[in-house]
Structures are given as C-alpha cells and as structure tokens.
Motif scaffolding. Structure first.
Motif, short mmCIF file in Angstrom:
data_model
loop_
_atom_site.label_atom_id
_atom_site.label_comp_id
_atom_site.label_asym_id
_atom_site.label_seq_id
_atom_site.Cartn_x
_atom_site.Cartn_y
_atom_site.Cartn_z
N ALA B 31 -17.39 19.68 -0.01
CA ALA B 31 -17.12 20.88 0.74
C ALA B 31 -15.78 21.17 0.41
CB ALA B 31 -17.16 20.73 2.38
N VAL B 32 -15.71 22.60 -0.04
CA VAL B 32 -14.47 23.38 -0.68
C VAL B 32 -14.08 24.23 0.26
CG1 VAL B 32 -13.34 24.40 -2.57
CG2 VAL B 32 -15.03 22.76 -2.85
N SER B 33 -12.65 24.12 0.93
CA SER B 33 -12.13 25.11 1.50
C SER B 33 -10.65 25.37 1.44
CB SER B 33 -12.25 24.53 3.13
OG SER B 33 -11.73 25.56 4.15
N TRP B 34 -9.94 26.05 2.18
CA TRP B 34 -8.62 26.78 1.71
C TRP B 34 -7.49 25.73 1.95
CZ3 TRP B 34 -8.51 31.60 -0.38
CH2 TRP B 34 -9.64 32.39 -0.22
N GLY B 35 -7.79 24.53 2.58
CA GLY B 35 -6.69 23.59 2.99
C GLY B 35 -5.75 24.17 3.72
N GLY B 36 -4.57 23.58 3.94
CA GLY B 36 -3.50 23.70 5.03
C GLY B 36 -4.10 23.66 6.49
N SER B 37 -3.71 24.51 7.28
CA SER B 37 -3.98 24.43 8.87
C SER B 37 -5.32 24.52 8.97
CB SER B 37 -2.89 25.14 9.80
OG SER B 37 -2.51 26.28 9.29
N TYR B 38 -5.78 25.78 8.08
CA TYR B 38 -7.34 25.99 8.55
C TYR B 38 -8.21 24.92 7.93
CZ TYR B 38 -11.84 28.20 7.52
OH TYR B 38 -13.15 28.65 7.47
N GLY B 39 -8.02 24.63 6.67
CA GLY B 39 -8.47 23.21 6.16
C GLY B 39 -8.81 21.97 6.95
N ARG B 40 -7.38 22.08 7.88
CA ARG B 40 -7.51 20.74 8.52
C ARG B 40 -8.19 21.12 9.86
NH1 ARG B 40 -2.21 20.27 8.06
NH2 ARG B 40 -1.61 21.46 9.83
N ALA B 41 -8.38 22.18 10.56
CA ALA B 41 -9.41 22.68 11.67
C ALA B 41 -10.77 22.44 11.06
CB ALA B 41 -8.82 24.19 11.96
N VAL B 42 -11.17 22.80 10.01
CA VAL B 42 -12.57 22.71 9.58
C VAL B 42 -12.81 21.01 9.38
CG1 VAL B 42 -14.12 23.24 7.73
CG2 VAL B 42 -12.48 25.04 8.26
N ASN B 43 -11.95 20.41 8.98
CA ASN B 43 -12.05 19.00 8.82
C ASN B 43 -12.35 18.36 10.06
OD1 ASN B 43 -12.51 17.16 6.72
ND2 ASN B 43 -10.50 16.45 7.02
N GLU B 44 -11.33 18.55 11.08
CA GLU B 44 -11.42 17.90 12.25
C GLU B 44 -12.51 18.37 13.19
OE1 GLU B 44 -7.38 18.31 13.95
OE2 GLU B 44 -6.49 16.89 12.44
N GLY B 45 -12.86 19.80 13.21
CA GLY B 45 -13.66 20.42 14.10
C GLY B 45 -15.35 20.00 13.62
N VAL B 46 -15.37 20.25 12.34
CA VAL B 46 -16.67 20.14 11.68
C VAL B 46 -16.92 19.12 10.95
CG1 VAL B 46 -18.21 21.72 10.71
CG2 VAL B 46 -16.68 22.84 11.87
N ASN B 47 -16.17 18.75 9.81
CA ASN B 47 -16.53 17.52 8.85
C ASN B 47 -16.74 16.35 9.69
OD1 ASN B 47 -16.36 19.92 7.32
ND2 ASN B 47 -14.69 18.94 6.11
N ILE B 48 -15.81 15.87 10.54
CA ILE B 48 -15.82 14.68 10.91
C ILE B 48 -17.11 14.53 11.86
CG2 ILE B 48 -14.68 13.03 12.53
CD1 ILE B 48 -11.99 14.06 11.20
N PRO B 49 -17.16 15.26 12.83
CA PRO B 49 -18.36 15.31 13.63
C PRO B 49 -19.75 15.35 13.07
CG PRO B 49 -17.08 16.93 14.67
CD PRO B 49 -16.50 16.51 13.17
N PHE B 50 -19.89 15.96 11.67
CA PHE B 50 -21.13 16.25 10.89
C PHE B 50 -21.41 14.91 10.21
CE2 PHE B 50 -22.74 17.03 6.61
CZ PHE B 50 -23.99 17.60 7.14
N THR B 51 -20.38 14.16 9.80
CA THR B 51 -20.64 12.95 9.17
C THR B 51 -21.11 11.82 10.30
OG1 THR B 51 -18.95 13.21 7.66
CG2 THR B 51 -19.42 11.09 7.85
N GLU B 52 -20.36 12.03 11.56
CA GLU B 52 -20.94 11.14 12.57
C GLU B 52 -22.32 11.14 12.84
OE1 GLU B 52 -18.29 11.63 15.57
OE2 GLU B 52 -16.41 10.57 14.76
N GLU B 53 -22.82 12.35 12.72
CA GLU B 53 -23.86 12.85 13.13
C GLU B 53 -25.17 12.64 12.25
OE1 GLU B 53 -24.17 16.60 15.73
OE2 GLU B 53 -26.15 16.81 14.63
N THR B 54 -24.88 12.80 11.07
CA THR B 54 -25.90 12.80 10.12
C THR B 54 -25.63 11.61 8.85
OG1 THR B 54 -24.59 14.36 8.44
CG2 THR B 54 -26.10 15.26 9.98
N GLY B 55 -24.46 10.90 9.02
CA GLY B 55 -24.23 9.82 8.00
C GLY B 55 -23.92 10.50 6.63
N ILE B 56 -24.04 11.84 6.52
CA ILE B 56 -23.63 12.30 5.08
C ILE B 56 -22.22 12.41 5.16
CG2 ILE B 56 -23.84 14.42 3.69
CD1 ILE B 56 -26.35 14.97 4.89
N ASN B 57 -21.65 11.69 4.05
CA ASN B 57 -20.25 11.82 3.81
C ASN B 57 -19.86 13.18 3.16
OD1 ASN B 57 -19.26 9.53 4.80
ND2 ASN B 57 -19.93 8.34 3.08
#
Lengths: 405, 363
Positions: B31-57
């Motif tokens: 997943a490609v995003s803009w980095g910085g504080s926005y990238g961090r927000a997407v990562n913590e808010g979406v990516n980590i829960p997504f991996t926990e829920e689906t097992g997709i890294n």
C-alpha cells in the motif's frame, strides 16, 4: 579421424576468450543498466506511436483536409468511431493527454466527447460532435491531432528549445511567457561552471595539504573530506538550510557581532546563493580526491630543485607544480561539472524561485506531467551539450592527460 | 511406534507447518501513501487493524504523488504496488490511461446505518477507478508570535504586504496559488475557475502574484511550511491543513489556520491495473474506505472522511482528546468558506500553466 575433427586450440585465442569472459559481466551490466535505458529514452524523444495507433483512419482522412475549414463528415465519422473504440479499450486517456499538450483544454473535451458518444447511435457525426463540444468546430483541434499523430516527431525537441510548430508547418519561437527551457539550460551551464571553479579554488589547497602531510595526518584529513561524502545528500542539504536561513545560525551570528542589523538579515538560502553554496559543498570531495591522488605522485624534490635554481615560490608553483597537477585538475573539474549539470535534489530544496536548474524540469516532466517525450528531449539536448563540451575539452586539455588516480 | 518412524513423522509435520506458514505470510500487499504524519495515521488507524483482522500483511511504501511509477510498472508488466493513495486529477487520468482497475461502488461496504456506499460517499468523491479517502485542504497559516497586533483573517490579507509585512511561503506549483491570487483580487469564490478560463483571468492571477513575488519563499515538500513558520523564516505560508494541525496539537506551535478560501481536495484510493494480488487489494480497498477506517484516520490527523457517515465517528483526537471538528476542512463552519479544487480544469491546463509559472518564476 576423431583427432582431426577437433578444433586446434590457439593459446592466444584462449587468452583472448578468457579476457572477454572476464569483462563480459561488466559489458552486459552496462548494456542493461545504461545503454538500453538511455536508448529507449532517446527513442521516446523522437518516436511516439500512441495517437497514430489509436486514430489511424482519422489521421489518414485528415491528410486531404485543407487545414482551414471544418474537416469533412467522413473525418468526423472516423474520429467518432475511433474515439469510442479507444475509450472502450481505455487507451483514450493517452491520446487526450497528448493533444492537450498542443492545445490546452482538449483533454477534458476529448474524454467528455467519448462519454457522450456512447449514447449516440448514428450520424451525422459532424453535428453531434460539434454539439457535444465546440472544440470540434475549431481547426486548431484537428491540427493538434495531426501534429500528435506523427509517429516520428521533432516536436519534443522543438519544445525543449522553446520553439513551436505553426499550423503551416514552420517553426516559430514560443510566446514570451512560455519560454523557459533555453534560459534554464544557460543557467545550468553557468551555475555548473561557477561551482566547478569554486570547488577548484577550495579543493586545490586542501588536496595539496593532504598530499604533503605525513601519512598519519593525511589519513585524518582524508577522513574529514570523506565523512561528508558518506553522509546522506538530504542531510547535508537540509543542514545548509539550518545554517543559512534568515533566522539561521549564520545570520544569528552576524547579528550578534553587529555586522548586520536584526531587520537586515541576509537571504542566503532559497535563492541562487543557497544553490551554489550547498552544491559546492556536496561536490567538493569529487574535486579533492582526484587532485589528491595526482598530487601525491608529484615528488616534493621538484619544488626544491626549482627553488635551488633560483625560482621564486610563485614561479616554482606556476611552472613546476601546477602543470604537473593539471591531470588532477582536469579530472576533478570534469567530474564536478558533469555531476553539477544533472543535480536536482539540492536545487529543488534550497533553490527558491531563481535557483532551479534544467534537471528539475526533467524531473517534473518525468514524474508529474508524464510528458516523457519532452523529458527525454530535454535530457537529449543536455547529453549533446555535455558531449560537445567534452570534445572541446578533449581538444584543449587532452583526455589522456586526465588522471583519476 | 519405533523411534525412527516418529522422527520421520515429526519431520513431515515440521515441513507441513513451514509450508503452511509460507503460504500464510505470502498473503501480502503493498500500500503506497504519502508518508509523514498522514502516512502514520493511515498505518496506525487502518493498516494495523486490517492485518489483525484478515491476516494480510501490508508493506507500506511512501511516495510524493504522481503517476510516473504506476505507469512504469504497468508498462513493464511488473507490478509491485497494489493500492495507491492518489490525488483526484491523477486518479481520473490514470483511469483514462488504463493504469488503474475500475472500482464498482456497490462492492464497497455500506455505511454503519445501512446506507448504500453510493449514497454514503460525498458527491464527487467516487470516480470510475477511485474511491474517496479523505478531504484535505490547502489553507494558509501564520505564526502568532511573528504577527503582533491585528491578525490576518482573509486570503486578501495574505497578499497585503502593507498591513502584514514579512515573507510568505507558497508551494512552487501554479495550483492553488492562482486560485488564491484571484480570490485575493476580489473574484468571488464561485467564479474563480470561470475567470481562469479566460486569458484575462490568468493574467490577472499572475499580476496579483507579482505583487508579492519578491517576498515569497517557495516550498516543495509538505513538511517545509510548518518548519519555516516555526523558524520564523516566513510570517505566513500556504500549507496542508493536517500538517499545521499536527504542529499545533502535537508540538504546541503557536500557529493559526485561516480557513477563508480554503482549497479543498479529496484523495482517492486506487488499485493498480493488472496486480496479481487483486483479491487482497480489493479487500483492503473495501476496508480502508469504510466509514470506520476514515474516522480512524480523522482521529489522528485533521482530514475529513469522504463518507457522510464517517464524520460523526471522528469525535476526538486519539492522543490529545481534543474535539476534532473545528480542525476539519469538512466541518460546516470551515466548509462554508471553502472552494472545491477543480481537478478537471487543472488536468486540462496544467502543462501550459506550469510552463508559464516556471517562466514567470525565472524572470
């Protein structure tokens, strides 16, 4: 029988083959990573088949068009059919982007036309298309399609040299407010020359000092030269921002010792000064290292001999030392100059409005506008410029005299 | 069971285990995003829960916008980016050029109250190949400490060197700057793009920019404006509202955002055409464009959800606990002062405007 069939192995030939096998990886590597990409990029600057492939019939019919009045119904019918087909195959976007570069505003007109044509079953196509968007009634639109429809084209090079093709086929300068590239080429050459000279002035004494120092001290001095060389380019560039900005370290110091007033802080970054200072710093090791390796090979006894024969230090330097260090100067200058010409991160960060170089434009057309043809043409012009300079240099100095250490 | 047989059996089990682990972890997307504080927000808010829920890294990569890398990957047929967070104009252009997978809005999850996705997304936030992510704004902000007395409150103040002397920061692109210049010159917000459609309007924008040109420091990366404001290098600067918000809230900087004439854009999540991991990519897309995910992003950085149902879920900042609404581009008060960025106009005129802008800068 069997023996006579075997090839006689020439030992000389075997050595040759072995040598060839040894250099083969390098040759292949250079071919794959350098020659091939360079070749494809340069091809892109003159060869662009997209529009010709997507609108072949339209282009063929347009050949009979007089260029002033509206094209015939047959042209419109062909265009409508081909636009619809391209939209379905999702190749219309590339066509729209290309004609848009010749005539701004056509991108949305073309894609909108494709959307609305979906609901139209039959002609007359001229009426329907001009009703969808009035651009189809404008000969300039059809001219743009013709221009972009050339498979082999010089338009990117014309654009890179601030020229435009008029409808009658002649070349004319771009309007003043769009002339940009020639100016940037000149500025790039100028800035690179200034940086090369500054690197030489700053690097020569340093290299001399290192070359004349005893080994232990020389190693330490060399490390001082190399540490910034190993530091990330971005870190070095941003450090210069911290040092040079109006509220930065250097200005604070100048204010503190009373050299400038608090309101009169000097703008040293986000302009040409910043670009030159930061780029000189970044490129300095490329000057010092070849100079050092050449100077180390100049025996100190020559200077002593010159002095004992009555030469003043200046005479001894100019007539004995300097000519012998010239190969290093040549190598360093060429390295710094060529690297400076292609630099873009540093000018992008500290350049401000007047510190932009041609490479920033190339990066823009590669990454943002996706006009790879123009980017390739700008790169091509730069490449030719560098080759010309190299040939001139070779005539003046001689490449065989260049010492890279 | 003799010893030799059991050891053979264990080995087989071990191999099976390793193989199953292998297939499990191979479910991975980039997943490609803009980095910085926005990238961090997407990562913590979406990516980590997504991996926990689906097992997709999720492999996260940062980029600086633009279609260049996507185009290169599709042309070569070697796709390693799966889902990309793009700007609107790029998402539409990439779709027209066949670089992106079409997205069926019906395949996206309904809102929490059962509203179908097609109605839940704010108007104009879905495109043929893109699903709206968050609204972000280009605003201008000032450092309260560098402006004593009267504070600027309108776009016109940004161009007013008499009342508010000092250097300005602006992004080194024609976008946004031309719009701001026209608003400052008295063009009503809803007529800005109509004015830009005429050569006179463009001249007018450039001559307004000319009035402050000598005082402008041009920035390139989104991280620069907060830095320049903090250093006192500029007294005010255009900036992305989220960057200023982070400096205000997380770093306690005395920055103030002027919402007048905020230029609102919207991000698009897209899937790169021909990715071999299409199924996982679409799963991620559905997850990231749910109201809950958008709200999770909004709780970390002040960008408004593209779904109507997302806004009420945002509530407060995840760390500082402050109410997010006044900081959001899409809040009723702020949205009333906004101009929607016309990506279509820019798609048509970007090349000309950029040449003209560069020529103007170099003059």
């Amino acid at each position: 029988m069997a023996g006579s069939l075997r090839f006689p192995v020439d030992p000389h030939r075997r050595t040759q083959l072995r040598a060839l096998a040894l250099v083969a990886p390098l040759v292949i590597y250079i071919g794959v990573t350098f020659i091939a990409p360079l070749g494809t990029m340069l091809t892109r600057s003159v060869y662009d088949p997209v529009v010709a492939d997507v609108l072949p019939e339209t282009l063929e019919l347009l050949e009979q068009w007089d260029g002033r009045t509206l094209p015939s119904e047959a042209v419109f019918a062909a265009a409508a059919a081909e636009i619809r087909r391209a939209a379905a195959a999702r190749s219309l976007g590339q066509v729209a982007g290309r004609v848009n570069r010749v005539q701004g505003g056509l991108r949305s007109a073309v894609t909108r036309t494709a959307r609305e044509l979906r609901d139209i079953e039959a002609g007359p196509w001229r009426e329907s298309m001009t009703a969808i968007d009035s651009v189809w009634a404008d000969p300039a639109t059809w001219h743009a399609i013709q221009v972009t429809g050339e498979r082999f084209t010089a338009r990117h090079y014309a654009n890179a040299l601030d020229l435009q093709r008029l409808p009658d086929g002649s070349l004319a300068p771009q309007p003043v407010e769009r002339r940009i590239y020639l100016k940037l080429f000149w500025r790039t050459l100028l800035v690179s020359t200034v940086i090369t000279l500054l690197c030489l002035i700053l690097g020569y004494p340093v290299a001399h000092l290192i070359a004349r120092s005893p080994t232990g001290r020389a190693n330490w001095l060399l490390i001082l030269v190399l540490v910034p060389f190993w530091t990330s380019l971005l870190v070095r560039t941003t450090s210069w921002i911290v040092l040079l900005q109006t509220q930065g370290v250097l200005n604070d110091l100048l204010v503190a010792i009373g050299l400038v007033s608090d309101d009169g802080r000097v703008a040293m970054v986000y302009n040409m000064t910043g670009t030159i200072v930061a780029m000189t710093h970044v490129l300095l090791p490329f000057m010092v290292l070849p100079l050092y390796s050449v100077m180390r090979g100049i025996p100190p006894t020559y200077m002593n001999a010159a002095a004992s024969l009555g030469a003043t230090p200046v005479q001894a330097f100019l007539r004995v030392y300097w000519p012998q260090s010239l190969p290093g100067v040549g190598a360093g200058a060429l390295l710094v100059f060529i690297l400076a010409i292609g630099f873009y991160i540093t000018p992008a960060l500290v350049g401000g409005s007047d510190g932009q170089l041609i490479s920033n434009m190339i990066a823009y057309h590669m990454q943002t506008s996706l006009n790879w043809g123009l980017a390739a043409a700008l790169g091509g012009v730069l490449l030719v410029g560098v080759i010309v300079l190299y040939v001139v240099y070779e005539r003046l100095v001689g490449v065989e005299r260049m010492g890279l250490g | 069971m003799n010893y030799r047989f059991s050891s053979f059996f264990t080995t087989i089990l071990a191999i099976l285990f390793v193989v199953s682990c292998g297939t499990e972890s191979s479910r991975s997307i980039t997943a490609v995003s803009w980095g910085g504080s926005y990238g961090r927000a997407v990562n913590e808010g979406v990516n980590i829960p997504f991996t926990e829920e689906t097992g997709i890294n999720i492999q996260v990569e940062d980029y600086n916008g633009g279609l260049a890398q996507i185009r290169a990957q599709v042309e070569i047929g070697e796709i390693h980016w799966d889902v990309v967070d793009l700007e609107m104009a790029e998402a539409v252009r990439g779709c027209d050029e066949g670089l992106l997978e079409p997205i069926d809005v019906a395949s996206l999850p309904d809102g929490p109250d059962g509203t179908p996705a097609a109605e839940d997304f704010v108007e104009g936030s879905m495109t043929d190949c893109g699903a709206g992510s968050v609204f972000f704004s280009t605003v201008y902000a000032y450092n309260e400490e560098s402006i004593p007395g009267t504070k600027p409150s309108t776009i016109a103040d940004f161009f007013d060197l008499q009342t508010f002397p000092g250097r300005r920061g602006m992004r080194r692109v024609p976008q946004v700057n031309l719009e701001f210049a026209l608003i400052a010159d008295g063009v009503p917000r809803d007529q800005v793009y109509a004015a830009l459609d005429t050569p006179e309007g463009i001249d007018r924008a450039f001559s307004k920019l000319e009035t402050i040109k000598d005082e402008v420091i041009w920035w390139e990366a989104g991280a620069q404006p907060p830095q320049m404001l903090a250093d006192g290098e500029v007294v005010m600067s255009t900036a992305y509202n989220g960057r200023i918000f982070n400096a205000q809230v997380l770093e306690d900087q005395p920055f103030v955002i002027v919402w007048d004439g905020q230029l609102m854009g919207i991000g698009q999540f897209v899937v790169v055409a021909g990715t071999p991991r299409l199924e996982e990519a679409m799963e991620y897309l559905a997850f990231v464009t749910s109201a809950k995910s958008m709200a999770e992003i909004g709780r970390r950085i002040s960008y408004s959800p593209a779904r109507r149902s997302g806004m009420p879920l945002v509530s407060t900042h995840i760390e500082k606990g402050i109410d997010m609404e006044p900081h959001m581009p899409g809040s009723p008060v702020n949205a009333a002062q906004a101009l929607r960025f016309d990506w279509e106009w820019w798609a048509d005129h970007q090349d000309e405007m950029n040449e003209r802008f560069s020529a103007w800068l170099a003059r």
